[in-house]
Design a protein around this motif. Structure first.
Motif, short mmCIF file in Angstrom:
data_model
loop_
_atom_site.label_atom_id
_atom_site.label_comp_id
_atom_site.label_asym_id
_atom_site.label_seq_id
_atom_site.Cartn_x
_atom_site.Cartn_y
_atom_site.Cartn_z
N ARG A 309 0.84 -1.20 0.00
CA ARG A 309 0.00 0.00 0.00
C ARG A 309 0.87 1.24 0.00
NH1 ARG A 309 -5.29 -0.74 1.46
NH2 ARG A 309 -5.73 -2.96 1.69
N ALA A 327 -1.58 3.80 -8.57
CA ALA A 327 -2.77 2.93 -8.59
C ALA A 327 -2.91 2.19 -9.92
CB ALA A 327 -4.01 3.76 -8.31
N THR A 328 -2.73 2.91 -11.02
CA THR A 328 -3.08 2.30 -12.30
C THR A 328 -1.92 1.55 -12.95
OG1 THR A 328 -2.54 4.28 -13.57
CG2 THR A 328 -4.79 4.09 -12.76
N TYR A 332 -1.02 -0.55 -6.88
CA TYR A 332 -1.17 -0.52 -5.42
C TYR A 332 -2.34 0.37 -5.02
CZ TYR A 332 3.65 -2.24 -5.36
OH TYR A 332 4.79 -2.97 -5.55
N PRO A 333 -3.08 -0.01 -3.97
CA PRO A 333 -4.10 0.89 -3.46
C PRO A 333 -3.43 2.14 -2.88
CG PRO A 333 -4.17 -1.26 -2.35
CD PRO A 333 -3.00 -1.27 -3.26
N LYS A 371 -13.20 0.16 -11.18
CA LYS A 371 -12.36 -0.64 -10.29
C LYS A 371 -11.11 0.15 -9.89
CE LYS A 371 -10.33 -4.95 -10.84
NZ LYS A 371 -10.06 -5.95 -11.84
N GLN A 372 -10.51 0.82 -10.84
CA GLN A 372 -9.28 1.55 -10.53
C GLN A 372 -9.57 2.77 -9.64
OE1 GLN A 372 -6.95 2.07 -14.18
NE2 GLN A 372 -6.12 0.03 -13.78
N THR A 375 -9.59 2.03 -6.01
CA THR A 375 -8.32 1.79 -5.31
C THR A 375 -7.69 3.10 -4.84
OG1 THR A 375 -7.01 1.86 -7.34
CG2 THR A 375 -7.82 -0.30 -6.65
N THR A 377 -8.35 6.31 -2.55
CA THR A 377 -9.25 6.93 -1.58
C THR A 377 -8.53 8.11 -0.94
OG1 THR A 377 -8.45 5.47 0.15
CG2 THR A 377 -10.42 4.75 -1.03
#
Ligand code: 3HC
Length: 706
Positions: A309, A327-328, A332-333, A371-372, A375, A377
């Motif tokens: 993460r 992320a993309t 990783y979140p 979806k992406q 991930t 936030t």
């Protein structure tokens, strides 16, 4: 007996299978020594009368053929040798094309350069819809043209306009786009690729003539000439005559359409041979070799720590871009923290905009977009930071604020969480002073816009007053992270400006001095554009922001000395609220459709613009400042090698790729000549041009960087 790269097998239904699998290599490339193997395979096929069709496929799990072996091309000593290699490929591909049964290429993974030329000589092409599948003729990026039939077969297959677009840009198409353009006949899931190819091979061989082909071959010579003119214009706007391969491509494609395939192929091989010997191609090939080698390097002796993460501090432009590639690309979140909800909203909106662009271009589906987005936030507190393995800080350039961030991360994250700062000007060791665990602190300097710029500077610090320097694990971990984000990282020293901004600043300052001597703004920008930079220095100042330049400048001056003294323009501009594009007002006007100089800036600076110096003089003057500084960086260990310096300058600033980077360029023109020029400019413009010690020594000892 050596294992063959080409092997045949047969099925009872009459389909022959030609597998390409270069032994002991993970990537298939075409090499001269395979010629005999293919010849014998073709002879075997021709001798049989029971074959109904042939499928050409790869034995590798994730690539078809990545083209001719570039090392083999670099080893050529004469144009004739390189021409002969191209000719060999042409002859073999023509023989494949002339086989009496249906020949089908089944493509999964990269199918590039000579690999696509091979596929183009097949009668049909089927490819997988996998993300790895890419089709293109990237030779132009190596300063070459497709030498084994690509300049002749592609225009005949998809029309001149689309073929020129592909060959001149070197772009790599995804499967869907390739079908749309007609490069590929069918796209199917990888699991059924070979089955479908087999069925196609059993179907009747298609006739080659198409309406497109008739058109391309001369149905409409007038229209064709318009297409060539437009393509030439578009290409020259970008390359400004610095890339001989561009003119060569236009000429060879045209020649083939006027004089027929056979003559076209002859010309193609001849010009290919000449281009392989050109200094531009040698420089561009060196970039390929450098970047491939760098993909394997870890930046440190240690093993990278596991990353699951990532958190980002600051939701501005940089934070938004960093969260996006994390992320993309890296997958990783990401948790973003900003002081305000607006900041979080901005970062999320930035991500959405980039993903939605991809969705509109059909690169990703709506479901993938959603979806992406899930991930990424954000929040205004440190929620989630206790799970972050790496925190990347992209807040304002303010030391006290950065210190607070270090303390907060040490409080809210894990004891081994890495604190990576995206500062562009503050020394990392100063930021680390606030850390209890300074070994976890490292610089990770991205360039704007993050999602587009390929370079990242990784900056370990040497230790604080009370603590140790960046640990080897920390370096290895962020190098690995940057690579996953799709970046090329270089490890650089913790000195003011690091590498990229340090060599950029004297170049920009010199451009500002040229401006203050009364040269018109467009003239200065054009001079450096023609030299090969992607944007002129005055435009660049507008893009980066005059305020940013004004902030970095005193730091460099204080730490590195008088040669970093910036001419007196920043204050005047800032007082007039002229920060550049972001304030809608800079050296250029930003409220007009066409880019034009804002003439009121001359009045503000009390200048009467008039061309006095030639473009070459201006370009040499600005670039010499950059070259001299790059050598100082090497001498002081700010960069680890000339190669890193070249890649850093090309990927970070856009130093002309056809020159191979500052160091390769100096080797090319000769160190003695560089020293002579610097001395000449010292006499003309002042001591800041004095050649550095290392250059003087190298000139004396007749050394080169490579
Ligand atoms: C006559 C013809 O017209 C002339 C030509 O075909 S010129 C060649 C045209 N082709 C190209 O320019 C493609 C070059 N290759 C690439 O762009 C990338 O390697 C790729 C997109 C295919 C794959 O990228 P990626 O998955 O990141 O793998 P990457 O690490 O680059 O390559 C894996 C290995 O294949 C090698 N490789 C890939 N393409 C190669 C090529 N054309 N020649 C020599 N080696 C090549 C790399 O050097 C590397 O070798 P190593 O593991 O021993 O260091």
């Amino acid at each position: 007996m050596t294992q063959s790269a080409f092997s045949l097998s047969y099925k009872d239904n009459g389909v022959a299978w030609l597998k390409i699998d270069v032994p002991n290599e993970k990537m298939n490339t075409l090499q001269a020594e395979f010629s005999e193997q293919i010849t014998s395979v073709l002879a075997e096929l021709k001798a049989r009368s029971d074959i109904k069709g042939l499928v050409v496929y790869s034995g590798k799990p994730d690539n078809f053929v990545a083209g001719a072996d570039i090392r083999m091309l670099s080893a050529c000593e004469t144009a004739q040798e390189a021409q002969a290699l191209a000719k060999k490929g042409q002859v073999l591909f023509s023989q494949l094309e002339q086989l009496p049964f249906h020949v089908v290429a089944a493509i999964h993974g990269p199918c590039l350069g000579g690999g696509l030329e091979l596929a183009l000589s097949c009668h049909s092409r089927v490819c997988s819809d996998g993300d790895k599948t890419r089709l293109g003729l990237p030779e132009v990026q190596l300063g070459l043209l497709p030498g084994s039939g690509g300049t002749q077969r592609l225009p005949r297959l998809i029309g001149v306009a689309n073929a020129l677009d592909m060959i001149l840009s070197g772009k790599q198409l995804r499967a869907k786009k390739a079908v749309k353009l007609g490069v590929i006949d069918q796209v199917v899931p990888e699991s059924i690729l070979l089955n479908v190819a087999e069925q196609v091979a059993l179907s009747p061989k298609p006739s080659r003539k198409s309406s497109m082909q008739n058109w391309a071959l001369g149905g409409n010579p007038l229209g064709r000439s318009v297409v060539f003119d437009q393509a030439a214009k578009k290409a020259h706007e970008k390359t400004r005559g610095n890339y001989p391969a561009v003119d060569a491509i236009l000429e060879v494609v045209k020649y083939g359409l006027q004089h027929g395939m056979e003559k076209g192929l002859e010309q193609e091989a001849k010009v290919f041979g000449e281009l392989v010997m050109s200094p531009e191609s040698a420089a561009l090939r060196s970039i390929f070799f450098a970047t491939t080698a760098m993909k394997k390097e870890t930046g440190s002796e240690a093993e990278p720590l596991t990353v699951e993460r990532v958190a980002v501090l600051g939701g501005g432009l940089m934070g938004g871009g960093i969260s996006h590639v994390t992320a993309t690309k890296a997958g990783y979140p990401v948790r973003i923290k900003d002081i305000s909800n607006d900041g979080i909203q901005n970062a999320l909106a930035y991500n959405f905009k980039l993903l939605d662009k991809k969705r509109k271009r059909k690169i990703i589906s709506k479901a993938t977009l959603q979806k992406q987005m899930l991930t990424i936030t954000g929040g205004t507190d440190f929620t989630g930071f206790n799970q972050a393995d790496v925190v990347i800080e992209a807040v304002f350039e303010d030391l006290a604020l950065k210190h607070q961030m270090v303390k907060d991360v040490e409080e809210y994250a894990k004891s081994n969480t890495i604190f990576a700062t995206n500062t562009s000007s503050l020394p990392i060791n100063q930021i680390a002073q606030a850390a209890e665990r300074p070994e976890n602190v490292v610089g990770l300097h991205y360039f704007s816009p993050v999602e587009k710029m390929p370079l990242v500077e990784v900056i370990p610090h040497q230790g604080t007053e009370t603590g140790s320097g960046t640990s080897e694990e920390t370096i290895a971990t962020v190098v690995a992270l940057a690579k996953k984000q799709g970046k090329t990282p270089i490890v650089v020293g913790d000195k003011a400006g690091f590498y990229v901004n340090r060599i950029l600043a004297p170049y920009m300052n010199e451009a500002a001095r040229v401006l203050l001597s009364g040269e018109p703004i467009e003239h200065i920008d054009t001079a450096l554009l023609n030299f090969g930079f992607p944007v002129g220095p005055i435009t660049l100042l507008d893009e980066v922001g005059v305020d940013v330049g004004a902030k970095i400048s005193p730091i460099l001056l204080a730490e590195l000395g008088d040669r970093f003294e910036a001419p007196d323009v920043f204050d005047l501009l800032l007082k007039d609220d002229r920060k550049g594009r972001k304030s809608g007002k800079g050296f250029y006007r930003y409220n007009t459709k066409k880019k034009e100089v804002d003439k009121s800036v001359y009045k503000l600076l009390e200048l009467e613009p008039k061309i006095k110096e030639s473009e070459t003089e201006i370009a040499v003057r600005c670039s010499l400042m950059m070259l001299n500084e790059a050598v100082r960086c090497l001498d002081e260990g700010v960069i680890r090698s000339a190669r890193d310096g070249d890649i850093g300058a090309i990927f970070g600033i856009g130093f002309p790729p056809f020159l191979g980077g500052p160091f390769r360029y100096m080797d090319h023109i000769g160190i003695t000549r560089v020293v002579d020029m610097l001395n000449e400019y010292t006499d003309k413009y002042g001591d800041r041009f004095k050649p550095c010690e290392r250059l003087l020594d190298m000139a004396k000892e007749e050394k080169t960087f490579y």
